[in-house]
Motif scaffolding. Structure first.
Motif, PDB file in Angstrom:
ATOM      1  N   GLN A  30      61.720  14.723  20.118  1.00  0.00           N
ATOM      2  CA  GLN A  30      60.842  15.787  20.600  1.00  0.00           C
ATOM      3  C   GLN A  30      59.546  15.817  19.807  1.00  0.00           C
ATOM      4  OE1 GLN A  30      62.813  19.614  20.644  1.00  0.00           O
ATOM      5  NE2 GLN A  30      64.481  18.827  21.934  1.00  0.00           N
ATOM      6  N   GLY A  31      58.437  15.817  20.514  1.00  0.00           N
ATOM      7  CA  GLY A  31      57.143  15.900  19.860  1.00  0.00           C
ATOM      8  C   GLY A  31      56.612  14.574  19.362  1.00  0.00           C
ATOM      9  N   ASP A  49      68.024  14.977  18.854  1.00  0.00           N
ATOM     10  CA  ASP A  49      66.949  15.328  19.790  1.00  0.00           C
ATOM     11  C   ASP A  49      65.563  15.207  19.161  1.00  0.00           C
ATOM     12  OD1 ASP A  49      68.808  15.789  21.683  1.00  0.00           O
ATOM     13  OD2 ASP A  49      68.725  17.975  21.581  1.00  0.00           O
ATOM     14  N   TYR A  50      65.512  15.168  17.862  1.00  0.00           N
ATOM     15  CA  TYR A  50      64.221  15.148  17.171  1.00  0.00           C
ATOM     16  C   TYR A  50      63.821  13.764  16.701  1.00  0.00           C
ATOM     17  CZ  TYR A  50      65.872  19.829  17.166  1.00  0.00           C
ATOM     18  OH  TYR A  50      66.400  21.016  17.578  1.00  0.00           O
ATOM     19  N   SER A 409      63.308  26.157  14.668  1.00  0.00           N
ATOM     20  CA  SER A 409      64.138  24.974  14.961  1.00  0.00           C
ATOM     21  C   SER A 409      65.586  25.381  15.187  1.00  0.00           C
ATOM     22  CB  SER A 409      64.063  23.994  13.795  1.00  0.00           C
ATOM     23  OG  SER A 409      65.120  23.060  13.904  1.00  0.00           O
TER      24      SER A 409
END
Ligand code: RCB
Length: 447
Positions: A30-31, A49-50, A409
């Motif tokens: 993500q990001g 997910d990160y 978060s």
């Protein structure tokens, strides 16, 4: 705790000049707006997910053998045991006569970090950390194939150098992991086939290790897990996880023993299980776990202070330890050992000193997240000054973040924004450059 970090700065640099992320670089999450393709020989692998990362393929890896560091050995022992190619555990200290293999992954992280430091003196000290052996955390099943790479490299190095290699790993993927905190929650959930997934993860580790019988493997088993069962059964997630943790840890021990892995069960630290009220229940639990796994001689003992900051021998008690006579790891170990030995577990110990170089830096003993002012500590050695302690080791890879300080978060843990935590901190598991730089400059002994 959670450890497997990105080479953030390295990746940022690389992705601005190439469409491919380098091996061990970040390739998604993500990001993430950098490269999503990986350099030849590596595959973009989902971590969480990160964070996705380019990991070398087990079969096609071209990773160069890593450098190793001689572990100074105590003068007491001149002998060492044969490589672990039989099913009989060697008597004595499994580290004795071995060099600890330095992970090429951590070495690459450190090299990239050092390249980002402009002060040349500090950069030189930072670069030297790549040669200090640090445990490799298998915190996710997708990373297990990289173990084969490390074992192949260690085997090759052992052959070429004639120095016997011991590969240090951390087994860290329980379902409902880190049940009393948030920052290191894992990929498996008890409610969603977690126990079966965990057994598959262990089976994959065993399959890798089986292929490389000539090098020795030493493992820390599941940081925080048994300690949480001692002190945190009032936390619903821990109470719910109790049976599964015990079944999974038992499976890990029994299976890893079949491939001759020398194991140390994680035993928290002086400021956790070293409180007098906690010592006896801890000794009982560790002994039960050992005996339920058939009292395997491959369960050598217990690992303490993993990812924590306590001194092995404190010059004087830190004020935060007040009320606990066991105010350092040496006192904790020497208080626990007689209890556990008389219960039937002849445990020896290893102690993490990776981030323990500076003392009296915490506001409370329970503070564990990116504590400000920490420095690298005593370097790995079997010259421990205590016959109960097999080795001083670096288990936590210094520079990998403990948890994010971003309160929005999903894995935010309030410990990571306390006044003694380093802020702002990136997502758990990613490289934390400013923290690493402090560890280097505050190292004690100096690098
Ligand atoms: C973990 O957190 C803390 O220890 C004791 O109680 C007292 N007295 C994170 O969850 C650890 O320091 C508690 O029983 C008893 O007489 C992980 O994510 C802290 O380290 C004891 O449980 C008597 O005055 C992280 O990876 C640990 C508590 C008295 C890991 O840390 C936390 O427990 C201790 O107080 C006073 C890294 O190590 C878990 O709950 C704190 O002093 C207190």
């Amino acid at each position: 705790m959670f450890k497997f970090a990105s080479l953030l700065a390295f990746v940022t640099l690389a992705s601005s000049v190439a469409a491919q992320a380098p091996i061990y670089g970040q390739c998604g999450g993500q990001g993430w707006s950098g490269a999503t393709a990986c350099a030849a020989g590596s595959v973009c692998t989902y971590s969480n997910d990160y964070y996705s990362q380019c990991l070398p393929g087990a079969a096609s890896s071209t990773t160069a053998p890593a450098s190793t560091v001689s572990v100074p050995t105590s003068t007491a022992s001149g002998t060492s045991s044969a490589p672990s190619s039989t099913s009989t555990a060697a008597a004595g200290n499994p580290f004795e006569g071995y060099e600890i293999f330095a992970s090429p992954y951590y070495a690459a992280e450190v090299a990239a970090a050092a390249a980002n430091i402009t002060d040349s003196t500090l950069a030189g000290k930072a670069a030297s950390v790549a040669n200090i052996p640090t445990f490799t955390w298998f915190d996710q099943v997708a990373k297990v194939p990289t173990l084969g790479t490390y074992l192949a490299n260690a085997t090759a190095l052992q052959t070429s150098s004639g120095s016997k290699q011991i590969v240090p790993i951390v087994v860290y993927d329980l379902p409902d992991r880190d049940c009393a905190a948030s920052a290191s929650n894992g990929e498996f959930s008890i409610a969603d086939n977690g126990e079966a997934n965990y057994k598959d993860y262990i089976d994959q580790l065993v399959a890798q290790i089986k292929q490389y019988p000539d090098v020795r493997v030493v493992a820390v088993i599941e940081p925080d897990s048994l300690a949480n069962l001692v002190t945190n059964l009032s936390v619903e997630k821990c109470a719910n996880a109790q049976t599964t943790y015990l079944a999974c840890v038992n499976y890990a021990i029994e299976q890893l023993a079949t491939v001759n892995v020398y194991m140390y069960l994680d035993a928290g630290h002086a400021g956790w299980l070293g409180w007098p009220a906690n010592l006896s229940p801890a000794a009982t639990l560790f002994t039960q776990v050992y005996q339920n796994a058939g009292s395997s001689p491959f369960v050598r003992g217990l690992a303490t202070n993993v990812a924590n900051y306590n001194a092995l021998v404190a010059a004087s008690p830190d004020p935060i330890t007040q009320g606990n006579p066991n105010y350092d790891e040496s006192l904790y170990i020497n208080a626990l050992a007689p209890v556990i030995h008389s219960a039937g577990f002849p445990a020896q110990f290893i102690v993490d000193q990776g981030r323990a170089g500076v003392q009296n830096i915490r506001a409370a003993w329970g503070d564990w997240c990116n504590v400000k002012g920490a420095g690298f500590g005593t370097q790995p050695t079997t010259d421990t000054g205590d016959s109960l302690i097999d080795a001083i080791v670096w288990v936590k890879p210094g520079g990998e973040c403990d948890g994010t300080s971003n309160s929005s978060s999903p894995r935010y843990d309030p410990h990571c924004s306390l006044s003694d935590a380093t802020i702002p901190a990136p997502e758990a598991g990613t490289w934390f450059q400013t923290y690493f730089e402090t560890l280097v400059s505050a190292a004690n002994p100096a690098l």
